[in-house]
Motif scaffolding. Structure first.
Motif: not given
Length: 475
Positions: A46, A48-49, A315-322
């Motif tokens: 995760g 980088k996409p 949390t992956a770098e490209y994902e938004t924290l909840p």
């Protein structure tokens, strides 16, 4: 004769035990090697996409006292990919042969000697390193799974589509270091350089560090993601250089820069202290003065902070924290009355000082108080002080104007006008106060009233400012 036979019997028995232990350790290492690589690879997932970074193709030839191991480091990005082959000799514990030859008789799980393999893909790296192995490490792994040893990285140059990375020699020593970086480490990097290039106006950005020395002495705490202790870094010089077509090069340099980070436990809370200092700051080769900054974040509830850090890590770098989880954790941290203090924040020049300090201590984390218009009740302390030398600001801005091709006289005139225009409206509204040589701002919470430059601010106006601030953040 009997004593000799007894002694010989003891030696044979010890030899059998050592051989058996070494064989068993080697078997255990073989069984756990892939598991260890899988744990390392999990940290790369995760990043980088469209990219993949991992250790792969593990092969082990096990012997009694040592094993030969090969594996690859594989990286694939949208614009490039590469594979770096490694080879390793793993000496089985509890008394590895390579340690015995150095009269090191402390029992350990195993020791390793890793290095990069020369082939067509890595030949250029070997050539750049002038005969040295680009990467070589010698590590002891204890029964507690900690690492002791050292790693050396030879000078190298990596060319990517948007950045060139060059580093000089890297030497890292570590003692009782865990996989999470807790323990003691000492790193020396002779030099590190990043060159970013863009087709737009032939723009270039150069970031360069020279002679970095970093030390870390961290200990495990009750919180998995919050190790306690000190970290320091010394940098002979840090330089940022910007250039583009039609513009002179503009650069900022900090010399003899230092950074100190101290993390401490205080009952159920954790305190962070960060201080950085550069005795000499230069702009376009001209000495400006001394820069220093200190940041303190204290009385942070440890369990909640640990949960937040765990959430960020997973949390992956490209994902938004909840948002809901982050807000809940943030409210809990604020409820426990944390303190944020920035002091000093100061640039000392021969023309005057540019300095500021900031202190905010929460009284509670009940953000719902904002709906009731009770903004000030959220704070136990709130103070902001800014003191800026007009002459120092004008000279700094003039240097940037000269970098764009203006003469010294034109640059000074333009800088003077720019500073006057920048502060004119805020001075007119009373946000800043202008004196003969300085521009100042003072914000203080006193007796449940917030005063700006000595004048009380209505709480309704404060609430409107807070609402506009959060709206801006959301935008």
């Amino acid at each position: 004769m009997k004593k000799s036979l007894v002694a010989l019997g003891v030696i044979v028995a010890l030899g059998a035990v050592w051989t058996g232990s070494a064989w068993y350790t080697g078997k255990s290492v073989e069984e756990s090697a892939q598991q260890r690589l899988d744990l390392i690879n999990a940290k790369f997932v995760g990043a980088k996409p469209g990219s993949e970074v991992k250790f792969d193709n593990l092969k082990i030839e096990r012997g009694i006292f040592s094993s030969n191991v090969t594996y690859d480091f594989v990286a694939a990005f949208p614009d490039m990919s590469f594979k770096i082959p490694f080879e390793s000799t793993v000496y089985h514990g509890p008394f590895p042969l390579d340690r015995i030859t150095h009269f090191d008789l402390v029992p350990i799980l195993f020791s390793t000697h890793d290095r990069i393999v020369k082939n067509e893909d890595t030949q250029a790296w070997f050539d750049y390193a002038q005969g040295q192995n680009p990467f070589e490490s010698k590590i002891k792994v204890g029964f507690d799974s900690t690492f002791t040893g050292q790693a050396k990285i030879a000078p190298a140059k990596l060319a990517f589509s948007d950045v060139d990375i060059v580093w000089k020699g890297v030497d890292v020593k570590f003692n009782k270091l865990t996989a999470e970086g807790v323990g003691q480490s000492d790193a020396n990097i002779d030099g590190l350089k990043f060159l970013f290039e863009s087709d737009d106006n032939n723009a270039k950005t150069l970031v360069e560090f020279n002679n970095i020395k970093a030390k870390s002495d961290l200990k495990v705490s009750e919180w998995q993601h919050i190790p306690l202790g000190k970290q320091t870094m010394q940098v002979d010089s840090f330089r940022l250089s910007l250039s583009e077509q039609g513009m002179r090069e503009f650069n900022v340099e900090y010399r003899n820069m230092s950074l100190d980070i101290n993390t401490q436990k205080n009952d159920a809370f954790v305190d962070y202290n960060v201080f950085t200092k550069a005795p000499e700051m230069l702009v376009n080769g001209r000495s400006i003065g001394e820069f220093q900054a200190g940041v303190k974040l204290a009385h942070v509830e440890g369990n909640t902070m640990n949960t937040l850090l765990n959430l960020v890590e997973n949390t992956a770098e490209y994902e938004t924290l909840p948002d809901d989880q982050v807000q809940t954790l943030a409210k809990t941290i604020l409820k426990n009355q944390p303190l944020l203090q920035i002091e000093p924040l100061k640039l000392t020049t021969d023309s005057g000082d540019l300095k500021a300090n900031f202190v905010v201590e929460m009284a509670n984390g009940d953000i719902d108080m904002l709906e009731q218009g009770k903004v000030l009740s959220l704070f136990k302390q709130l103070a902001v002080n800014v003191d800026l030398s007009k002459e120092a600001m004008i000279k700094l801005v003039a240097m940037t104007e000269e970098a764009q091709g203006k003469s010294k006289e034109e640059a000074m005139l333009s800088a003077t006008q720019m500073i006057e225009e920048t502060f004119a409206e805020s001075i007119h509204q009373g946000v800043f106060v202008e004196n003969e040589k300085t521009i100042n701002l003072g914000l203080l919470l006193e007796n449940n009233a917030l005063k700006l430059n000595g004048q009380p601010i209505p709480e309704e106006q404060i609430l409107m400012m807070v609402v506009l601030f959060f709206l801006g953040m959301g935008y």
